[in-house]
Write a protein that holds these residues in place. Sequence first.
Motif, short mmCIF file in Angstrom:
data_model
loop_
_atom_site.label_atom_id
_atom_site.label_comp_id
_atom_site.label_asym_id
_atom_site.label_seq_id
_atom_site.Cartn_x
_atom_site.Cartn_y
_atom_site.Cartn_z
N ASN A 1 -4.07 -7.12 -1.99
CA ASN A 1 -5.50 -6.94 -1.75
C ASN A 1 -5.90 -7.49 -0.39
O ASN A 1 -5.05 -7.81 0.45
CB ASN A 1 -6.30 -7.62 -2.86
N CYS B 1 -8.40 -3.60 4.34
CA CYS B 1 -9.25 -2.41 4.35
C CYS B 1 -8.93 -1.55 5.55
O CYS B 1 -8.36 -2.01 6.54
CB CYS B 1 -10.73 -2.79 4.34
N TYR C 1 2.73 1.41 -3.63
CA TYR C 1 1.96 1.66 -4.84
C TYR C 1 0.89 2.74 -4.68
O TYR C 1 0.60 3.47 -5.64
CB TYR C 1 1.30 0.36 -5.32
N GLU C 2 0.31 2.85 -3.50
CA GLU C 2 -0.74 3.84 -3.30
C GLU C 2 -0.20 5.19 -2.85
O GLU C 2 -0.76 6.24 -3.19
CB GLU C 2 -1.76 3.34 -2.27
N GLN C 3 0.91 5.16 -2.09
CA GLN C 3 1.46 6.41 -1.56
C GLN C 3 2.76 6.82 -2.23
O GLN C 3 3.26 7.92 -1.97
CB GLN C 3 1.65 6.28 -0.05
N HIS D 1 0.84 -1.21 0.00
CA HIS D 1 0.00 0.00 0.00
C HIS D 1 0.87 1.26 0.00
O HIS D 1 0.61 2.21 -0.74
CB HIS D 1 -0.91 -0.01 1.22
#
Length: 328
Positions: free
Chosen positions: A303, A306, A155-157, A152
């Motif tokens: 994945n 959450c 790739y997301e930040q 996370h």
Amino acid sequence: MIIKKIKAPTYEQAYELMRQSIGSKAVILHSRYVTEGGWLGFFKKEVCQLTVGIEEQKQRTPSYESTFVKEAQNVNTYIDRLEVTPTVKKGLALTAKMIEDRGVVGGVTVYNQMLQAVIKPQTTVIGEKRICCLLGPTGVGKTTTVAKLAAHARYEQGKSIAFITLDTFRIAAVEQLKKYSEILDCPCHVAYDASELTALCTKVNADMIFIDTPGDNYLHSQLADPLVQFLTKRSDVECHVVLSLTMKSSDLEELLKPFSPITIDSFILTKKDETRTMSLLTELLYKRKEPVSCVTTGQHVPNDLCYPTAKQLMGWLRLEEEHNGSSV
């Protein structure tokens, strides 16, 4: 019902003070940490505040008693399904009774209002500090969760990341984390003691460092002193305790005692897809003040992870919500 508030430096001390001053009939309705004292806004201290209920003895008419018993059985059926410890169960049942005494009817309505009254979930985010350390018992999924969090951040930040593992005891633990590091294209280091860990945290050039620690049976052991010293002396480390939602709620209090020397920044909850009851979540939110940061719902990396809101956490406990991984 008579309501009283008891304050002490820790939850354990407040609980003991309650037992000594009020006795075994007292029920904890809510617990939280508050700040008090000080002078001109300085020197405030944090204390644990218990809201305690003591049931009053009073006569009921036969017809009223009959109605109450019917409603209480309905609500208690739902409370029983939570599979929480007797102390929490009693507190929930008394809160439900107080709600019914105000004229609220219907098992589902009373149950949901009961949850709203006693459970106040808090959430937080991971990664506000440079070093993220995951701690927890054996078999809760720390290594897989470390990989999900790192993915996370990567790739997301858009952060540069690195792994450090202390888990040199479990077979193939190092190899598992190294495989994740190859997939995420980041370095993976092994530290065999606290001094090596300290040196690596200084040496490694990355926006975020994720530390994977070995699991242990914390019902019968303590955190190693060198690790405690590392975690308490550094200001750039976040400590996240990983718990499986499949755990017994009756073990929670003993499992968390070894972590009392450190500051827990959040709880990470795993294996939501492997249980249909939220007993541990209920027990945790009822007794602890630390926030929940994230919940895992499967084995897939990156994945099946959450970051729930407080409303979502409550939704998993409410009757109209689905109590399995599909509701995330």
